[in-house]
Structure formats: C-alpha cells, structure tokens
Design a protein around this motif. Structure first.
Motif, short mmCIF file in Angstrom:
data_model
loop_
_atom_site.label_atom_id
_atom_site.label_comp_id
_atom_site.label_asym_id
_atom_site.label_seq_id
_atom_site.Cartn_x
_atom_site.Cartn_y
_atom_site.Cartn_z
N LYS A 61 -3.73 7.75 2.63
CA LYS A 61 -4.81 7.59 3.62
C LYS A 61 -5.47 6.22 3.52
N MET A 62 -4.62 5.19 3.50
CA MET A 62 -5.10 3.82 3.38
C MET A 62 -5.53 3.28 4.74
N GLN A 63 -6.67 2.59 4.71
CA GLN A 63 -7.16 1.89 5.89
C GLN A 63 -7.52 0.48 5.47
N THR B 168 -4.25 -7.69 1.09
CA THR B 168 -5.45 -8.42 0.65
C THR B 168 -5.23 -9.93 0.63
N LYS B 169 -4.04 -10.39 0.27
CA LYS B 169 -3.80 -11.84 0.18
C LYS B 169 -3.38 -12.45 1.51
N GLU B 170 -2.38 -11.88 2.15
CA GLU B 170 -1.84 -12.46 3.38
C GLU B 170 -2.73 -12.17 4.59
N LEU B 171 -3.21 -10.94 4.69
CA LEU B 171 -4.03 -10.57 5.85
C LEU B 171 -5.52 -10.74 5.58
N LYS B 172 -5.86 -11.01 4.32
CA LYS B 172 -7.25 -11.15 3.91
C LYS B 172 -8.10 -9.97 4.40
N ALA B 173 -7.59 -8.81 4.12
CA ALA B 173 -8.24 -7.58 4.56
C ALA B 173 -8.79 -6.80 3.37
N GLN B 174 -9.73 -5.96 3.67
CA GLN B 174 -10.32 -5.06 2.68
C GLN B 174 -9.67 -3.70 2.86
N ILE B 175 -9.35 -3.04 1.76
CA ILE B 175 -8.68 -1.72 1.82
C ILE B 175 -9.62 -0.64 1.34
N ARG B 176 -9.55 0.51 2.00
CA ARG B 176 -10.25 1.69 1.51
C ARG B 176 -9.33 2.88 1.65
N TYR B 177 -9.63 3.89 0.85
CA TYR B 177 -8.84 5.12 0.84
C TYR B 177 -9.74 6.26 1.30
N ASP B 178 -9.36 6.95 2.35
CA ASP B 178 -10.13 8.10 2.82
C ASP B 178 -9.56 9.35 2.20
N ASP B 179 -10.32 9.91 1.27
CA ASP B 179 -9.82 11.10 0.59
C ASP B 179 -10.37 12.34 1.20
#
Length: 141
Positions: free
Chosen positions: A20-22, A130-141
């Motif tokens: 459930k990665m966003q 995180t490196k290439e797209l410079k995005a933040q990741i969160r996990y919806d549990d």
C-alpha cells in the motif's frame, strides 16, 4: 526486451500495491519562489517588520503549495516514460537475474515466494522514487 520491462513494472506494481505504497512529488522550487516573493513584497510594503511577516506568510504558503498529493505507487510506475522505466528495470533485473520466468505472473509468483527478494526489490523501488523522482513515500496500513 520490452516484454521483460513490462513484466518487471507489473511485478513492482504488485509489490508496491501489496505494501500500500503511495508517493508525493514535492515541488520545492515553486515553494521557495513563493516564499521569496512574498517576503520581498512584505519588505517593500512594511520595511523590516513587513519582511519578517512576509517571510513567515510566504513560508506557510510555500509549504502548503509543495505538500504534494499522494498517489498510489503503481499508478506512478505505469505513468513513467519508457526511459525511466528502463532505468528502474536495469536496477531491478540485477536482483532477479538468476530467476527463470516466462511471464509477469510466473515472475510475481517466484518473487512473492521469497521475502528476501521482495525486500531487495522494494529497496530498489524506494531508492528510485526518493532519489530520481524526489518523492516522499508513505504506507497506508
């Protein structure tokens, strides 16, 4: 070769969906520009106190603007341009090169049977996002 890239993308989509990665891409350049512009206008209008107020207001406005909307990682992966998918493919295939598969379903079954492979591929995926797209990741549990 394109079939193999599609297989890897489907595998990574399955793994990220299972967890459930966003991800949200932040636009920090826009935020910095807004912060600076509002601080500048505040300084022109109110002098040193206006600069302080403008900086604070601009900072809040910039932070609000850059708090990206989270999207499911599978959606992001499928929208990647072919060159970016190839980069991610190259990193992932280094991990699974020893596996023998004929299609995405078989590959996914093999990887889901190994927690170690899942962890390695997820690490590649998180690193790429995180490196290439410079995005933040969160996990919806």
């Amino acid at each position: 070769m394109p079939v193999m890239v599609d297989d890897i993308m489907k595998l990574l989509c399955t793994l990220s969906e299972k967890r459930k990665m966003q991800a949200a891409v932040k636009h920090s350049g826009k935020g910095a520009l807004v912060t600076g512009a509002v601080a500048f206008v505040g300084g022109l209008v109110g002098g040193p106190p206006g600069l302080a107020v403008g900086g604070a207001v601009g900072g809040l406005l910039g932070a609000w603007m850059t708090s990206g909307q989270f999207q499911p990682v599978p959606q992001i992966l499928m929208e990647l341009p072919p060159a970016e998918q190839q980069k991610l493919f190259n990193e992932a295939v280094a991990i699974i090169q020893h596996l023998d598969w004929t299609d995405a379903v078989q590959l996914t079954t093999l990887v889901l049977g190994s927690e170690a492979l899942q962890q390695q591929l997820l690490a590649v995926l998180v690193g790429y996002i995180t490196k290439e797209l410079k995005a933040q990741i969160r996990y919806d549990d």
